[in-house]
Every structure is written in structure tokens, then in C-alpha cells.
Design an enzyme around this catalytic site. Structure first.
Site, PDB file in Angstrom:
ATOM      1  N   ARG A 162      11.693  -8.866   3.286  1.00 28.64           N
ATOM      2  CA  ARG A 162      11.880  -7.410   3.259  1.00 28.64           C
ATOM      3  C   ARG A 162      12.746  -6.943   4.440  1.00 28.64           C
ATOM      4  NH1 ARG A 162       6.279  -4.754   3.786  1.00 28.64           N
ATOM      5  NH2 ARG A 162       6.844  -4.819   5.970  1.00 28.64           N
ATOM      6  N   LYS A 177       0.830  -1.219   0.000  1.00 33.56           N
ATOM      7  CA  LYS A 177       0.000   0.000   0.000  1.00 33.56           C
ATOM      8  C   LYS A 177       0.858   1.261   0.000  1.00 33.56           C
ATOM      9  CE  LYS A 177      -2.292  -0.624   3.838  1.00 33.56           C
ATOM     10  NZ  LYS A 177      -1.827  -1.941   4.258  1.00 33.56           N
ATOM     11  N   ARG A 180      -9.536   1.312   9.045  1.00 35.73           N
ATOM     12  CA  ARG A 180      -9.193  -0.086   9.266  1.00 35.73           C
ATOM     13  C   ARG A 180     -10.333  -0.841   9.932  1.00 35.73           C
ATOM     14  NH1 ARG A 180      -3.321   0.720   9.320  1.00 35.73           N
ATOM     15  NH2 ARG A 180      -2.194  -1.209   9.649  1.00 35.73           N
ATOM     16  N   ARG A 231      -0.954  -8.568  13.200  1.00 35.51           N
ATOM     17  CA  ARG A 231      -1.430  -7.548  12.250  1.00 35.51           C
ATOM     18  C   ARG A 231      -2.306  -8.207  11.176  1.00 35.51           C
ATOM     19  NH1 ARG A 231       4.118  -5.078  10.510  1.00 35.51           N
ATOM     20  NH2 ARG A 231       2.930  -3.768   9.093  1.00 35.51           N
ATOM     21  N   ARG A 264      10.994  -1.775  11.290  1.00 33.78           N
ATOM     22  CA  ARG A 264       9.900  -1.390  12.178  1.00 33.78           C
ATOM     23  C   ARG A 264       9.793  -2.338  13.363  1.00 33.78           C
ATOM     24  NH1 ARG A 264       4.731  -0.132   8.420  1.00 33.78           N
ATOM     25  NH2 ARG A 264       3.751  -1.078  10.251  1.00 33.78           N
TER      26      ARG A 264
HETATM   27  P1  AMP Z   1       0.693   0.698   9.310  1.00 30.86           P
HETATM   28  O1  AMP Z   1       1.939   1.496   9.114  1.00 30.86           O
HETATM   29  O2  AMP Z   1      -0.472   1.228   8.534  1.00 30.86           O
HETATM   30  O3  AMP Z   1       0.908  -0.780   9.117  1.00 30.86           O
HETATM   31  O4  AMP Z   1       0.286   0.873  10.848  1.00 30.86           O
HETATM   32  C1  AMP Z   1       1.140   0.462  11.889  1.00 30.86           C
HETATM   33  C2  AMP Z   1       0.352   0.299  13.189  1.00 30.86           C
HETATM   34  O5  AMP Z   1      -0.239   1.560  13.561  1.00 30.86           O
HETATM   35  C3  AMP Z   1      -0.823  -0.657  13.110  1.00 30.86           C
HETATM   36  O6  AMP Z   1      -0.457  -2.015  13.310  1.00 30.86           O
HETATM   37  C4  AMP Z   1      -1.711  -0.142  14.256  1.00 30.86           C
HETATM   38  O7  AMP Z   1      -1.193  -0.508  15.515  1.00 30.86           O
HETATM   39  C5  AMP Z   1      -1.538   1.361  14.106  1.00 30.86           C
HETATM   40  N1  AMP Z   1      -2.520   1.929  13.152  1.00 30.86           N
HETATM   41  C6  AMP Z   1      -2.260   2.504  11.941  1.00 30.86           C
HETATM   42  N2  AMP Z   1      -3.382   2.921  11.352  1.00 30.86           N
HETATM   43  C7  AMP Z   1      -4.397   2.592  12.203  1.00 30.86           C
HETATM   44  C8  AMP Z   1      -5.809   2.743  12.151  1.00 30.86           C
HETATM   45  N3  AMP Z   1      -6.431   3.301  11.087  1.00 30.86           N
HETATM   46  N4  AMP Z   1      -6.536   2.290  13.218  1.00 30.86           N
HETATM   47  C9  AMP Z   1      -5.940   1.744  14.293  1.00 30.86           C
HETATM   48  N5  AMP Z   1      -4.615   1.544  14.392  1.00 30.86           N
HETATM   49  C10 AMP Z   1      -3.837   1.970  13.361  1.00 30.86           C
END
Ligand code: AMP
Length: 195
Positions: free
Chosen positions: A127, A13, A88, A150, A139
């Protein structure tokens, strides 16, 4: 254009969001990036979100909704945006509709990257190994346990968004297992754009 990129962790994404922002001249709004910045700055939001993020669980709707509401109002987002990692949950999607409705705005499309969930753990470990070999930081939630959480969270809470947006005529699905360039072409063409 106001777009959402939907897809599981590791589906690409972020990469596609960057391509879209370059093509459309609108910002990428990544709630994950906003939250990581809050954690790095040890802000109150960051301190609240950190443990959930490290486990691979979702942080509260209240936190992400306030981040998104503030970001959407900034001047660079007036021409549009690409939301990456938000919404989400169906609750977040409903809240986004309300938020945009109050601003007299609407979404143009929701792009879903379809990938084989079973291939994603292998993709993530590959990765991470490549990043470490290049000496780059990885990360905190790119480890097998957090990554599985996740994926599970995605299955349970985010998958229902596909039908939510399909029912509203906004969903466009793209095969996310193709090469990055090929996916970018498919994404653009699903929006009626050329690269
Ligand atoms: P991402 O970089 O989008 O994979 O997000 C990393 C982490 O941030 C996720 O695993 C969640 O813990 C938190 N997070 C990001 N976006 C959201 C969202 N829209 N709702 C809730 N938690 C989020």
C-alpha cells in the site's frame, strides 16, 4: 446506529467505515484521524501524542477518551456513528460503555474484520509503495518497525475486546481477507442491511 469497527492495522477498517457512513448517514469517528489532526495542528494533545504514534504505541486512555467524549456529543453524532480505531483496550471499552450509559445510549453492534495477521505487513508495504508511486504522502507510522509494533500492540491490547463484546452479544465477525466490495456486502448483511 452506533457501531464499532474492530480489526488490526491494515485490515481495511477505514475503507469499510467510509462505506458504512455513506450507507447509514452517520459520521465516522476515527481516533487516529483526530490524533493526526492534533499533531498537524501542534496542539497540546498533538505534542503529547506524536512520539507514541510514530513508534506505533498507544497514546494514553485519558487523551483518546476526552477526544471521543467531545466528538460523540456533537450534533452530527446524535443519529449514530461508526467508531474506527476506538476502543483499543478493554479499559477504553469499559469507559465507552460508561460514557454511553450516562447519555442513555448503547452500542448496536461491533464488527470485527478477521484477517491473517501475517499477511498484513506485506499488505502495508504494498500500500505504501503504491501511494508513493502516485506521489501521495504516507503515514509516519507506515514503516516496517512502527507497523510491527502496531500489530504487537493490537495482539496484546485489542484482541481481548473480541471476547468482551462477544460476551455482551454484540460481536459480528466478517472475513476481512475478501475483496473490499465483498467485505462491504458481508458487513452490511451482518447488520441486516443491503448495500
Ligand atoms: P489508527 O489511524 O487508528 O491506526 O491510529 C494511529 C495511531 O494513533 C495508533 O497507532 C495510536 O498511536 C494512536 N491511536 C489511535 N486510536 C487510539 C486509541 N483508541 N487508543 C490509543 N491510541 C490510539
Amino acid at each position: 446506529m452506533r457501531l464499532i469497527l474492530l480489526g488490526p492495522p491494515g485490515a481495511g477498517k477505514g475503507t469499510q467505515a467510509v462505506r458504512l457512513t455513506e450507507r447509514l448517514g452517520v459520521p465516522q469517528l476515527s481516533t487516529g484521524d483526530m490524533l493526526r489532526a492534533a499533531v498537524a495542528a501542534s496542539s497540546p494533545v498533538g505534542l503529547q501524542a506524536q512520539a507514541m504514534m510514530e513508534r506505533g504505541e498507544l497514546v494514553s486512555d485519558e487523551i483518546v477518551l476526552s477526544l471521543v467524549a467531545a466528538r460523540i456529543e456533537q450534533s452530527d453524532a446524535q443519529r449514530g456513528f461508526v467508531l474506527d480505531g476506538f476502543p483499543r483496550t478493554v479499559g477504553q471499552a469499559v469507559a465507552l460503555d460508561t460514557m454511553l450509559g450516562e447519555m442513555g445510549l448503547a452500542l448496536d453492534a461491533v464488527l470485527e474484520l478477521q484477517v491473517d495477521l501475517n499477511a498484513l505487513v506485506a499488505r502495508m508495504t504494498g500500500r505504501v509503495a503504491e501511494a508513493r508511486a502516485r506521489g501521495e504522502a504516507t503515514r509516519a507510522d507506515d514503516n516496517p518497525d512502527a507497523f510491527r509494533t502496531r500489530l504487537e500492540t493490537y495482539r496484546e491490547q485489542t484482541v481481548p475486546l473480541s471476547s468482551y463484546y462477544a460476551e455482551r452479544g454484540l460481536l459480528r465477525s466478517v472475513d476481512g481477507m475478501l475483496s473490499v466490495d465483498r467485505v462491504a456486502i458481508e458487513v452490511m448483511s451482518s447488520l441486516g442491511l443491503k448495500l
